[in-house]
Structure formats: C-alpha cells, structure tokens
Motif scaffolding. Structure first.
Motif, PDB file in Angstrom:
ATOM      1  N   SER A  72       0.827  -1.209   0.000  1.00  0.00           N
ATOM      2  CA  SER A  72       0.000   0.000   0.000  1.00  0.00           C
ATOM      3  C   SER A  72       0.860   1.258   0.000  1.00  0.00           C
ATOM      4  CB  SER A  72      -0.915   0.002   1.227  1.00  0.00           C
ATOM      5  OG  SER A  72      -1.645   1.197   1.321  1.00  0.00           O
ATOM      6  N   ILE A  73       1.925   1.253   0.797  1.00  0.00           N
ATOM      7  CA  ILE A  73       2.810   2.412   0.871  1.00  0.00           C
ATOM      8  C   ILE A  73       3.530   2.637  -0.452  1.00  0.00           C
ATOM      9  CG2 ILE A  73       4.965   3.243   1.918  1.00  0.00           C
ATOM     10  CD1 ILE A  73       3.947   2.149   4.581  1.00  0.00           C
ATOM     11  N   SER A  74       4.060   1.571  -1.033  1.00  0.00           N
ATOM     12  CA  SER A  74       4.783   1.722  -2.300  1.00  0.00           C
ATOM     13  C   SER A  74       3.844   2.190  -3.410  1.00  0.00           C
ATOM     14  CB  SER A  74       5.458   0.399  -2.689  1.00  0.00           C
ATOM     15  OG  SER A  74       4.511  -0.639  -2.846  1.00  0.00           O
ATOM     16  N   ALA A  75       2.580   1.739  -3.389  1.00  0.00           N
ATOM     17  CA  ALA A  75       1.611   2.192  -4.393  1.00  0.00           C
ATOM     18  C   ALA A  75       1.322   3.682  -4.224  1.00  0.00           C
ATOM     19  CB  ALA A  75       0.322   1.392  -4.278  1.00  0.00           C
ATOM     20  N   THR A  76       1.217   4.123  -2.967  1.00  0.00           N
ATOM     21  CA  THR A  76       0.993   5.551  -2.702  1.00  0.00           C
ATOM     22  C   THR A  76       2.158   6.385  -3.216  1.00  0.00           C
ATOM     23  OG1 THR A  76      -0.325   5.066  -0.728  1.00  0.00           O
ATOM     24  CG2 THR A  76       0.637   7.266  -0.880  1.00  0.00           C
ATOM     25  N   VAL A  77       3.370   5.924  -2.986  1.00  0.00           N
ATOM     26  CA  VAL A  77       4.565   6.639  -3.446  1.00  0.00           C
ATOM     27  C   VAL A  77       4.594   6.696  -4.968  1.00  0.00           C
ATOM     28  CG1 VAL A  77       7.090   6.583  -3.519  1.00  0.00           C
ATOM     29  CG2 VAL A  77       5.890   6.075  -1.389  1.00  0.00           C
ATOM     30  N   ASP A  78       4.311   5.575  -5.609  1.00  0.00           N
ATOM     31  CA  ASP A  78       4.326   5.516  -7.072  1.00  0.00           C
ATOM     32  C   ASP A  78       3.280   6.442  -7.677  1.00  0.00           C
ATOM     33  OD1 ASP A  78       5.291   4.201  -9.582  1.00  0.00           O
ATOM     34  OD2 ASP A  78       3.203   3.543  -9.669  1.00  0.00           O
ATOM     35  N   GLN A  79       2.070   6.410  -7.125  1.00  0.00           N
ATOM     36  CA  GLN A  79       0.982   7.231  -7.660  1.00  0.00           C
ATOM     37  C   GLN A  79       1.190   8.715  -7.387  1.00  0.00           C
ATOM     38  OE1 GLN A  79      -2.432   5.455  -5.756  1.00  0.00           O
ATOM     39  NE2 GLN A  79      -2.114   3.482  -6.784  1.00  0.00           N
ATOM     40  N   SER A 160      17.057   1.665  17.477  1.00  0.00           N
ATOM     41  CA  SER A 160      17.157   2.994  18.109  1.00  0.00           C
ATOM     42  C   SER A 160      17.043   4.099  17.063  1.00  0.00           C
ATOM     43  CB  SER A 160      18.478   3.139  18.886  1.00  0.00           C
ATOM     44  OG  SER A 160      18.526   2.219  19.935  1.00  0.00           O
ATOM     45  N   SER A 161      15.990   4.011  16.246  1.00  0.00           N
ATOM     46  CA  SER A 161      15.807   5.009  15.185  1.00  0.00           C
ATOM     47  C   SER A 161      14.328   5.207  14.886  1.00  0.00           C
ATOM     48  CB  SER A 161      16.542   4.563  13.912  1.00  0.00           C
ATOM     49  OG  SER A 161      16.037   3.324  13.452  1.00  0.00           O
ATOM     50  N   TRP A 162      14.043   6.353  14.242  1.00  0.00           N
ATOM     51  CA  TRP A 162      12.686   6.657  13.802  1.00  0.00           C
ATOM     52  C   TRP A 162      12.484   6.067  12.410  1.00  0.00           C
ATOM     53  CZ3 TRP A 162       9.146   8.348  17.017  1.00  0.00           C
ATOM     54  CH2 TRP A 162       9.539   9.071  18.150  1.00  0.00           C
ATOM     55  N   LEU A 163      11.427   5.245  12.270  1.00  0.00           N
ATOM     56  CA  LEU A 163      11.145   4.570  11.009  1.00  0.00           C
ATOM     57  C   LEU A 163       9.720   4.884  10.541  1.00  0.00           C
ATOM     58  CD1 LEU A 163      12.786   1.079  11.720  1.00  0.00           C
ATOM     59  CD2 LEU A 163      13.789   3.052  10.526  1.00  0.00           C
ATOM     60  N   LEU A 164       9.485   4.640   9.271  1.00  0.00           N
ATOM     61  CA  LEU A 164       8.209   4.986   8.649  1.00  0.00           C
ATOM     62  C   LEU A 164       7.106   4.020   9.072  1.00  0.00           C
ATOM     63  CD1 LEU A 164       6.683   6.757   6.553  1.00  0.00           C
ATOM     64  CD2 LEU A 164       7.378   5.076   4.817  1.00  0.00           C
ATOM     65  N   ALA A 165       5.968   4.573   9.512  1.00  0.00           N
ATOM     66  CA  ALA A 165       4.809   3.757   9.879  1.00  0.00           C
ATOM     67  C   ALA A 165       3.602   4.046   8.990  1.00  0.00           C
ATOM     68  CB  ALA A 165       4.443   4.003  11.336  1.00  0.00           C
ATOM     69  N   GLY A 166       3.572   5.160   8.305  1.00  0.00           N
ATOM     70  CA  GLY A 166       2.454   5.508   7.435  1.00  0.00           C
ATOM     71  C   GLY A 166       2.708   6.826   6.740  1.00  0.00           C
ATOM     72  N   LEU A 167       2.017   7.054   5.640  1.00  0.00           N
ATOM     73  CA  LEU A 167       2.219   8.317   4.919  1.00  0.00           C
ATOM     74  C   LEU A 167       1.006   8.673   4.086  1.00  0.00           C
ATOM     75  CD1 LEU A 167       2.971   8.142   1.559  1.00  0.00           C
ATOM     76  CD2 LEU A 167       4.723   6.670   2.524  1.00  0.00           C
ATOM     77  N   THR A 168       0.871   9.948   3.820  1.00  0.00           N
ATOM     78  CA  THR A 168      -0.087  10.450   2.835  1.00  0.00           C
ATOM     79  C   THR A 168       0.638  11.459   1.962  1.00  0.00           C
ATOM     80  OG1 THR A 168      -0.872  12.202   4.326  1.00  0.00           O
ATOM     81  CG2 THR A 168      -2.111  10.149   4.302  1.00  0.00           C
ATOM     82  N   LEU A 169       0.251  11.522   0.707  1.00  0.00           N
ATOM     83  CA  LEU A 169       0.749  12.513  -0.242  1.00  0.00           C
ATOM     84  C   LEU A 169      -0.446  13.264  -0.783  1.00  0.00           C
ATOM     85  CD1 LEU A 169       3.313  10.337  -2.263  1.00  0.00           C
ATOM     86  CD2 LEU A 169       3.737  11.765  -0.266  1.00  0.00           C
ATOM     87  N   ARG A 170      -0.315  14.578  -0.897  1.00  0.00           N
ATOM     88  CA  ARG A 170      -1.458  15.382  -1.331  1.00  0.00           C
ATOM     89  C   ARG A 170      -0.951  16.654  -1.999  1.00  0.00           C
ATOM     90  NH1 ARG A 170      -6.010  16.626   3.105  1.00  0.00           N
ATOM     91  NH2 ARG A 170      -6.193  14.362   2.890  1.00  0.00           N
ATOM     92  N   PRO A 171      -1.645  17.130  -3.012  1.00  0.00           N
ATOM     93  CA  PRO A 171      -1.259  18.422  -3.580  1.00  0.00           C
ATOM     94  C   PRO A 171      -1.548  19.546  -2.596  1.00  0.00           C
ATOM     95  CG  PRO A 171      -3.339  17.672  -4.519  1.00  0.00           C
ATOM     96  CD  PRO A 171      -2.805  16.541  -3.700  1.00  0.00           C
ATOM     97  N   GLY A 172      -0.758  20.592  -2.680  1.00  0.00           N
ATOM     98  CA  GLY A 172      -1.022  21.787  -1.886  1.00  0.00           C
ATOM     99  C   GLY A 172      -1.667  22.866  -2.725  1.00  0.00           C
TER     100      GLY A 172
END
Length: 326
Positions: A72-79, A160-172
């Motif tokens: 799901s994340i990779s599809a969001t990035v691609d789109q 001991s690091s901050w890693l990705l758990a979710g994302l959204t991409l949107r036009p501004g």
C-alpha cells in the motif's frame, strides 16, 4: 495493514473522545534540540526517498511491525510521484507523540499545545498500539502542484531510530491555486452562491494540510464558516432536478481531486442502463441538469465526475471538464 495505519494513510478524521489520558504530545518549538534534529533528519531522509522513488531505501526505513503495509505504501509513493517533482523538500512541522504508557492498543487523542497555551493542535488516531510516534509534515517547495507529505514515524527500539509507519501525499495547490485562495473565494461566494462556496471550503480544507486526522484553530475557523452557509447545500440532498419529461435524483456531491484537478463527484440515481454508451449519455444528461440548476459550479470548478447509483452499487462512469458538459 493494521487498523491504526489504515486510519493514518486514509487520513480519516474521527471526532470521538480520547480513551484515557496516557498520551502526550510535544510541538516542534517545545522539543529538545536532539529530538527536534533527529525527527527533522528522519523526516527529510524519508521524504527525499519518497520524492526520488527510492523504493529500496524507503523499504529499509519501514517500521518492521508495518511490513505488511509495504504494498500500500509503495503504491501511494508511485501514484504520488508527479506531486513532488520539481520541488525542494522542506519540513513544515513536527509533533512528538508519546503513547508508551498506554496499557493496550486503543483510540488515542493527543493535545499539542505551545508553551504559552495560546495554540492547541489536536490529533486523533484509532487503535494505536503503545509506543512513541511522530507526525512530520513536509512540503516540496517550488513543485508545480505544491506537493505535501504527511509522515507517521514510529520509534524502533531494536535499531534505536525513527522509522516509517504511514504516509499520505497530497497536492497543496489545484489549478495553480492554494488553499488560502480557495478559502477566500469561498468567503466571497458564501452569500450569492452557497453551493459553490460549500465545496470551495471543502477544497481549501483539503489543500491546507496533507492529513485529516489533525485539527487546529485555523481549520476549526474554516469549518465554522462553512457550516454557517445558508442555505446549507448538504441539507438539500437528495436533490431532485427536473429535466424535460424526467427528473434526476442527485444523492451526493463531494470534492474529488483524484485527477489532481478541482472536480466535484456527483452521485445520481441511475435508471439502470448498463450499455456503456447509454450510461455515458445518461450521466451527461445528469451533469448538464445539475449545472443548469446550480450554474455557479461551472465557473468555480474544473469538471464533474458522474457516479451511477443502482441499489447498493455505486459505479464511476466518467469525468468531464466543464467545457464538455452541455
């Protein structure tokens, strides 16, 4: 994908009470130097990987507990690639969320206030497991669509690091105009054209933040202005529109920016035709009748989506720019 990540990725705002008081939030200005620097660095690194379509780097930055969400994340990035092209990644804001004292997975509301207490931002997450999280908002300054990123980071004890758990991409921005422009336009039309104003407010809200699980005094003001529109177009639905010897029933109208244009989605009660050509003819007639009933919509939006409703089924038929709707 776990339920809390679904909420974050879909950016679904929920207005329900928090379950307990075991969570805290620290705004960017109140963070210690090390925490602020670590979160900004992680947010920048992940944002750059997203903008550059670096799937290998991005997958390595994924929180292990969210491995099942990778498709799901990779599809969001691609789109969302086009949203981020031609711009420079800039961190807009950071919020550190501590739910480590929770006893179990639960709905969690965070109240984030500045030192003086004059500003409070609220974040709500469903079914959040105990742990430490962060929300990072970033912009691609200079990109044609003013792309925005909303990152959810989780603290990984093992690395001991901050890693990705979710994302959204949107036009501004849509059609070269940002959320402030649409807000001002909505105010101007609130009295003379309530239908256009309502959906212009919705467009402004969509563009001002890359996520919808966050509320601020600014957004609350926008929503208050929107709800004060009279007559309220939403209360007119379902809307019956005479068209010659027939009457169309519009069951819903909503913002649809899926083509990265300021479009509206018009859902209507279909006569049940199934032939593609006949369905397009029906949809065109419905959209034309809607614009004749509310002519201001034509001048303030790019186009209309038609969704045919038949029983409990809702099917997208087509999108037409305004100039192609008679």
């Amino acid at each position: 994908m776990r339920s809390w990540l679904k909420v974050l990725s879909a950016a679904a705002l929920a207005c329900v009470p928090a379950a307990g008081f075991s969570a805290s939030c620290t705004m960017q200005a109140e963070l210690s130097g090390p925490d602020r620097n670590a979160l900004a660095a992680a947010g920048t690194r992940i944002s750059v990987a997203i903008a550059g379509q670096d799937m290998t780097g991005l997958k390595s930055a994924l929180l292990p507990s969210e491995a099942s969400a990778w498709d799901s994340i990779s599809a969001t990035v691609d789109q969302g690639q086009a949203l981020l092209q031609g711009g420079q990644i800039t961190i807009r804001d950071v919020f550190l969320l501590d739910a480590s004292m929770q006893q179990a997975q639960q709905d969690t509301q965070f109240f984030c206030s500045n030192a003086s207490g004059s500003l409070t931002v609220t974040l709500f997450m469903r079914s959040l497991p105990p742990g430490r999280y962060a929300v990072v908002l970033a912009d691609t300054v200079g990109s044609p669509m003013a792309g925005q990123l909303g990152l959810i980071l989780g603290w990984d004890q093992a690395s001991s690091s901050w890693l990705l758990a979710g994302l959204t991409l949107r036009p501004g921005a849509l059609d070269g105009r940002d959320g402030v422009w649409y807000w001002k336009r909505a105010r101007d039309l609130a009295a003379p054209d309530p239908w256009s104003a309502w959906y212009l407010y919705s467009t402004a809200h969509y563009l001002l933040l890359p996520v919808d699980f966050m509320s601020s005094p600014n957004l609350e003001k926008l929503q208050q202005e929107q709800t004060q529109i009279s007559p309220d177009p939403r209360k007119a639905l379902p809307l019956s529109i005479p068209d010659g010897d027939r009457t169309w029933k519009i069951v819903d109208v909503a913002l649809d920016a899926s083509l990265r244009e300021p479009d509206l989605a018009v859902a209507y009660q279909s006569t049940g035709v199934t032939d593609p050509a006949a369905l397009r003819t029906e949809a065109t007639a419905v959209l034309s009748a809607f614009l004749k009933a509310e002519p201001g919509i034509r001048a303030n939006f790019h186009g209309l989506w038609a969704y045919a409703v038949n029983g409990d089924k809702r099917m997208p038929v087509m999108e037409l720019p305004m100039k192609q709707i008679p």
